[in-house]
Design a protein around this motif. Structure first.
Motif, PDB file in Angstrom:
ATOM      1  N   ALA A  36       7.191  27.863 -70.135  1.00 33.84           N
ATOM      2  CA  ALA A  36       5.829  27.552 -69.683  1.00 33.84           C
ATOM      3  C   ALA A  36       5.845  27.027 -68.244  1.00 33.84           C
ATOM      4  N   CYS A  37       6.807  26.185 -67.923  1.00 40.11           N
ATOM      5  CA  CYS A  37       6.891  25.645 -66.559  1.00 40.11           C
ATOM      6  C   CYS A  37       7.229  26.736 -65.551  1.00 40.11           C
ATOM      7  N   VAL A  38       8.091  27.668 -65.929  1.00 41.77           N
ATOM      8  CA  VAL A  38       8.403  28.794 -65.039  1.00 41.77           C
ATOM      9  C   VAL A  38       7.131  29.590 -64.771  1.00 41.77           C
ATOM     10  N   GLN A  39       6.371  29.865 -65.825  1.00 43.40           N
ATOM     11  CA  GLN A  39       5.129  30.616 -65.666  1.00 43.40           C
ATOM     12  C   GLN A  39       4.159  29.884 -64.740  1.00 43.40           C
ATOM     13  N   GLN A  40       3.997  28.592 -64.946  1.00 44.93           N
ATOM     14  CA  GLN A  40       3.074  27.818 -64.118  1.00 44.93           C
ATOM     15  C   GLN A  40       3.534  27.757 -62.657  1.00 44.93           C
ATOM     16  N   GLU A  41       4.834  27.617 -62.458  1.00 42.55           N
ATOM     17  CA  GLU A  41       5.363  27.554 -61.097  1.00 42.55           C
ATOM     18  C   GLU A  41       5.174  28.882 -60.377  1.00 42.55           C
ATOM     19  N   LEU A  42       5.401  29.989 -61.077  1.00 42.51           N
ATOM     20  CA  LEU A  42       5.188  31.304 -60.475  1.00 42.51           C
ATOM     21  C   LEU A  42       3.724  31.495 -60.094  1.00 42.51           C
ATOM     22  N   TYR A  43       2.833  31.058 -60.973  1.00 44.84           N
ATOM     23  CA  TYR A  43       1.409  31.177 -60.653  1.00 44.84           C
ATOM     24  C   TYR A  43       1.059  30.304 -59.444  1.00 44.84           C
ATOM     25  N   ARG A  44       1.505  29.049 -59.481  1.00 50.12           N
ATOM     26  CA  ARG A  44       1.161  28.101 -58.425  1.00 50.12           C
ATOM     27  C   ARG A  44       1.692  28.531 -57.066  1.00 50.12           C
TER      28      ARG A  44
END
Length: 88
Positions: free
Chosen positions: A62-70
């Motif tokens: 989930a953190c990887v996904q959020q970081e990629l989006y951000r």
């Protein structure tokens, strides 16, 4: 958080760059599956089976996904809003 110190990055970058180089030679329609395989295999090998560790793995994903989006998707979307106008 992906912001590990430079010394830690140097320890894994050669292998990471070699993997990326290999993935870049594959047909684009196969890359996603290979990336998924790499990430899934790393997590399977690094975490012992337990509910606690499965939660940790899901949190990392989930953190990887959020970081990629951000860091990647949101700035791209902001650029496109400026170029094409906002939807709202």
């Amino acid at each position: 958080m992906p912001y590990i110190d430079k010394k830690s990055r140097k320890a894994i970058e050669p292998e990471l760059k070699a993997l990326i180089k290999k993935l870049k030679t594959m047909p684009m329609e196969k890359v996603d599956g290979h990336i998924n395989y790499c990430i899934s295999t790393m997590m399977k090998e690094l975490y012992k089976p337990s509910y606690f560790n499965y939660n940790r793995m899901m949190g990392v994903a989930a953190c990887v996904q959020q970081e990629l989006y951000r860091r990647l998707a949101a700035p791209y979307e902001d650029k496109k809003i400026k170029e094409n106008g906002d939807v709202f």
